[in-house]
Design an enzyme around this catalytic site. Sequence first.
Site, PDB file in Angstrom:
ATOM      1  N   GLU A 171      -5.928  -5.575   8.424  1.00 44.54           N
ATOM      2  CA  GLU A 171      -4.940  -4.124   8.664  1.00 44.54           C
ATOM      3  C   GLU A 171      -4.277  -4.635  10.465  1.00 44.54           C
ATOM      4  O   GLU A 171      -4.682  -4.665  11.133  1.00 44.54           O
ATOM      5  CB  GLU A 171      -5.739  -3.158   8.433  1.00 44.54           C
ATOM      6  CG  GLU A 171      -6.213  -2.672   7.222  1.00 44.54           C
ATOM      7  CD  GLU A 171      -6.673  -1.178   7.365  1.00 44.54           C
ATOM      8  OE1 GLU A 171      -6.030  -0.406   6.668  1.00 44.54           O
ATOM      9  OE2 GLU A 171      -7.971  -0.993   8.012  1.00 44.54           O
ATOM     10  N   GLU A 190       0.970  -1.433  -0.061  1.00 44.31           N
ATOM     11  CA  GLU A 190       0.283   0.653   0.366  1.00 44.31           C
ATOM     12  C   GLU A 190       1.190   1.206   0.121  1.00 44.31           C
ATOM     13  O   GLU A 190       1.760   1.911   0.859  1.00 44.31           O
ATOM     14  CB  GLU A 190      -0.725   0.204   1.394  1.00 44.31           C
ATOM     15  CG  GLU A 190      -1.717   1.134   1.559  1.00 44.31           C
ATOM     16  CD  GLU A 190      -3.350   1.063   2.468  1.00 44.31           C
ATOM     17  OE1 GLU A 190      -3.131   0.180   3.428  1.00 44.31           O
ATOM     18  OE2 GLU A 190      -3.968   2.202   2.715  1.00 44.31           O
ATOM     19  N   ASN A 249      -4.680   4.573  -1.808  1.00 46.86           N
ATOM     20  CA  ASN A 249      -5.606   5.736  -0.651  1.00 46.86           C
ATOM     21  C   ASN A 249      -6.047   6.537  -1.336  1.00 46.86           C
ATOM     22  O   ASN A 249      -5.930   7.997  -2.026  1.00 46.86           O
ATOM     23  CB  ASN A 249      -5.740   5.755   0.151  1.00 46.86           C
ATOM     24  CG  ASN A 249      -4.857   4.942   1.054  1.00 46.86           C
ATOM     25  OD1 ASN A 249      -6.012   4.509   2.110  1.00 46.86           O
ATOM     26  ND2 ASN A 249      -3.154   4.629   1.533  1.00 46.86           N
ATOM     27  N   ASP A 296     -11.804   1.002   2.460  1.00 44.31           N
ATOM     28  CA  ASP A 296     -11.284   0.614   3.464  1.00 44.31           C
ATOM     29  C   ASP A 296     -11.474   0.715   4.674  1.00 44.31           C
ATOM     30  O   ASP A 296     -12.994   1.440   5.536  1.00 44.31           O
ATOM     31  CB  ASP A 296      -9.823   1.841   3.238  1.00 44.31           C
ATOM     32  CG  ASP A 296      -8.433   2.049   3.777  1.00 44.31           C
ATOM     33  OD1 ASP A 296      -8.140   0.599   4.983  1.00 44.31           O
ATOM     34  OD2 ASP A 296      -7.913   2.397   3.966  1.00 44.31           O
ATOM     35  N   GLU A 310      -8.581   2.793  -2.821  1.00 49.03           N
ATOM     36  CA  GLU A 310      -8.843   1.668  -1.604  1.00 49.03           C
ATOM     37  C   GLU A 310     -10.212   3.519  -0.858  1.00 49.03           C
ATOM     38  O   GLU A 310      -9.054   4.574  -1.473  1.00 49.03           O
ATOM     39  CB  GLU A 310      -7.913   2.037  -0.575  1.00 49.03           C
ATOM     40  CG  GLU A 310      -7.308   0.452  -0.570  1.00 49.03           C
ATOM     41  CD  GLU A 310      -5.987   0.791   1.141  1.00 49.03           C
ATOM     42  OE1 GLU A 310      -6.431   1.801   1.266  1.00 49.03           O
ATOM     43  OE2 GLU A 310      -5.271  -0.572   0.725  1.00 49.03           O
TER      44      GLU A 310
HETATM   45  P1  C2E Z   1      -5.203   3.621   5.705  1.00 50.59           P
HETATM   46  O1  C2E Z   1      -5.219   4.071   5.068  1.00 50.59           O
HETATM   47  O2  C2E Z   1      -5.902   2.772   7.054  1.00 50.59           O
HETATM   48  O3  C2E Z   1      -3.562   3.736   6.189  1.00 50.59           O
HETATM   49  C1  C2E Z   1      -3.044   2.503   7.309  1.00 50.59           C
HETATM   50  C2  C2E Z   1      -2.896   3.182   8.481  1.00 50.59           C
HETATM   51  O4  C2E Z   1      -2.157   2.293   9.238  1.00 50.59           O
HETATM   52  C3  C2E Z   1      -1.384   3.863   8.199  1.00 50.59           C
HETATM   53  O5  C2E Z   1      -1.043   4.832   8.801  1.00 50.59           O
HETATM   54  C4  C2E Z   1      -0.099   2.788   8.175  1.00 50.59           C
HETATM   55  O6  C2E Z   1       0.829   2.983   8.995  1.00 50.59           O
HETATM   56  C5  C2E Z   1      -1.016   1.843  10.034  1.00 50.59           C
HETATM   57  N1  C2E Z   1      -0.315   1.273  10.240  1.00 50.59           N
HETATM   58  C6  C2E Z   1      -0.451  -0.176   9.159  1.00 50.59           C
HETATM   59  N2  C2E Z   1       0.270  -0.872   9.901  1.00 50.59           N
HETATM   60  C7  C2E Z   1      -0.122  -0.802  10.920  1.00 50.59           C
HETATM   61  C8  C2E Z   1       0.354  -1.627  13.134  1.00 50.59           C
HETATM   62  O7  C2E Z   1       0.176  -2.719  12.963  1.00 50.59           O
HETATM   63  N3  C2E Z   1      -0.531  -0.694  13.959  1.00 50.59           N
HETATM   64  C9  C2E Z   1      -0.507   0.451  13.623  1.00 50.59           C
HETATM   65  N4  C2E Z   1      -0.557   0.917  14.962  1.00 50.59           N
HETATM   66  N5  C2E Z   1      -0.677   1.693  12.350  1.00 50.59           N
HETATM   67  C10 C2E Z   1      -0.056   0.547  11.777  1.00 50.59           C
HETATM   68  P2  C2E Z   1      -0.193   6.764   7.661  1.00 50.59           P
HETATM   69  O8  C2E Z   1       0.134   6.366   7.020  1.00 50.59           O
HETATM   70  O9  C2E Z   1      -0.033   7.876   9.118  1.00 50.59           O
HETATM   71  O10 C2E Z   1      -1.444   6.916   7.481  1.00 50.59           O
HETATM   72  C11 C2E Z   1      -3.428   7.494   8.424  1.00 50.59           C
HETATM   73  C12 C2E Z   1      -4.372   7.006   6.469  1.00 50.59           C
HETATM   74  O11 C2E Z   1      -3.753   8.664   6.206  1.00 50.59           O
HETATM   75  C13 C2E Z   1      -4.065   6.412   6.028  1.00 50.59           C
HETATM   76  O12 C2E Z   1      -5.001   4.950   6.611  1.00 50.59           O
HETATM   77  C14 C2E Z   1      -5.093   7.459   4.981  1.00 50.59           C
HETATM   78  O13 C2E Z   1      -6.492   6.893   5.217  1.00 50.59           O
HETATM   79  C15 C2E Z   1      -3.947   8.253   5.175  1.00 50.59           C
HETATM   80  N6  C2E Z   1      -3.556   8.098   3.546  1.00 50.59           N
HETATM   81  C16 C2E Z   1      -2.284   7.832   3.288  1.00 50.59           C
HETATM   82  N7  C2E Z   1      -2.044   7.961   2.212  1.00 50.59           N
HETATM   83  C17 C2E Z   1      -2.902   8.552   1.692  1.00 50.59           C
HETATM   84  C18 C2E Z   1      -2.913   9.048   0.381  1.00 50.59           C
HETATM   85  O14 C2E Z   1      -1.819   9.413  -0.038  1.00 50.59           O
HETATM   86  N8  C2E Z   1      -4.440   9.780   0.417  1.00 50.59           N
HETATM   87  C19 C2E Z   1      -4.868   9.779   0.533  1.00 50.59           C
HETATM   88  N9  C2E Z   1      -6.198  10.553   0.739  1.00 50.59           N
HETATM   89  N10 C2E Z   1      -4.694   8.926   2.385  1.00 50.59           N
HETATM   90  C20 C2E Z   1      -3.686   8.592   2.604  1.00 50.59           C
HETATM   91 MG    MG Z   2      -5.636   2.098   3.151  1.00 54.94          MG
HETATM   92 MG    MG Z   3      -7.397   1.019   7.081  1.00 53.46          MG
HETATM   93 MG    MG Z   4      -7.797   5.267   4.166  1.00 47.89          MG
END
Ligand code: C2E
Ligand code: MG
Ligand code: MG
Ligand code: MG
Length: 286
Positions: free
Chosen positions: A236, A59, A117, A179, A149
């Site tokens: 996830e 991802e 995403n 998602d 997603e």
């Molecule tokens: P998401 O799409 O649900 O992505 C999963 C989030 O969970 C990611 O946080 C990831 O680093 C984190 N994660 C993965 N494995 C674990 C784990 O074992 N434990 C915990 N506590 N967390 C874990 P991240 O990278 O901080 O991103 C947060 C949210 O920001 C994403 O949730 C998504 O909704 C948004 N996001 C990230 N990249 C993009 C993007 O390119 N475009 C858009 N529109 N939204 C994005």
């Molecule tokens: Mg995601």
């Molecule tokens: Mg997610």
């Molecule tokens: Mg998301």
Amino acid sequence: VQIKHLISSLFDDNKVASAELNTQTFDYEDVAQAVNNKQMCLYLQPKLSLPEENIVGAEFLVRWNHPEFGVLTPYYFIDIIEDSDLVHDFSILVVDEAFAFIEKHYEKLKELTFNINLSVKNLEDIHLPERLAELASSYSVPPQMITLEVTESLLIENLAESLDVLLRLRLKGFSLSIDDFGTGYSSIKQLSQIPFCELKLDRCFIHGCALDKDKQAIIEATVALAHKLHLKIVAEGIENPNDLSFLNHYKIDYGQGYLFALPLKKVSFLKALEQQKHYSVRENYN
Ligand code: C2E
Ligand code: MG
Ligand code: MG
Ligand code: MG
């Protein structure tokens, strides 16, 4: 030695940024400038098949390479983007960077699939399916390699308007994923109306599931629902081995989480793929 124990220890891509950050907030101008100045970049979190634990894809997750504060997660800026018109240019830049990466390393990546995403607001752009299809074709990326997603809770509020764009994205060959499933209120009827291919069960149901009967019941029921609707299911946020061994009792298709790998820089992700190759070769000899 299994790959899962290696990936996380090999790379140090997630150094905590400076302590001042705790009190730091950013406004629209800061974030808009960062988007325009190309300070946003993509990390990749591996996605593994369960129970085999092979990397089957990743991802893309956005990070802000802040000149002063270091690498910032979306926590600090994604709401500003998604609540403003920035979201349209932003998502095109994200998709562009993702496709450019895939094209550049196509020989190493061609067997994998990649999740990107989108914001629900992107689905208001009726030209999105054509724009993404044109981008894919200009980078020679088969849309079949890409899963888009959208977050469940936001999607359902705007379902009527989004449905047409989602259907046309699917017709262009992109896969669709729901998602953070379980955090919204989608009905089974709505779920079956949208041509989803994948359901990502939110990490709040995964964390601690080994010790929590309610979470177990939700996981079991969601797996059954997903498979009845011909959706693949992703767990996830898998963080500990106990939760993983519980999950392996069910027919979860894929897993992501810190237990396997943090989000990695592009170069680290490529190294993790290399490592996996070496290990599977070595396992064959043992
Ligand atoms: P998401 O799409 O649900 O992505 C999963 C989030 O969970 C990611 O946080 C990831 O680093 C984190 N994660 C993965 N494995 C674990 C784990 O074992 N434990 C915990 N506590 N967390 C874990 P991240 O990278 O901080 O991103 C947060 C949210 O920001 C994403 O949730 C998504 O909704 C948004 N996001 C990230 N990249 C993009 C993007 O390119 N475009 C858009 N529109 N939204 C994005
Ligand atoms: Mg995601
Ligand atoms: Mg997610
Ligand atoms: Mg998301």
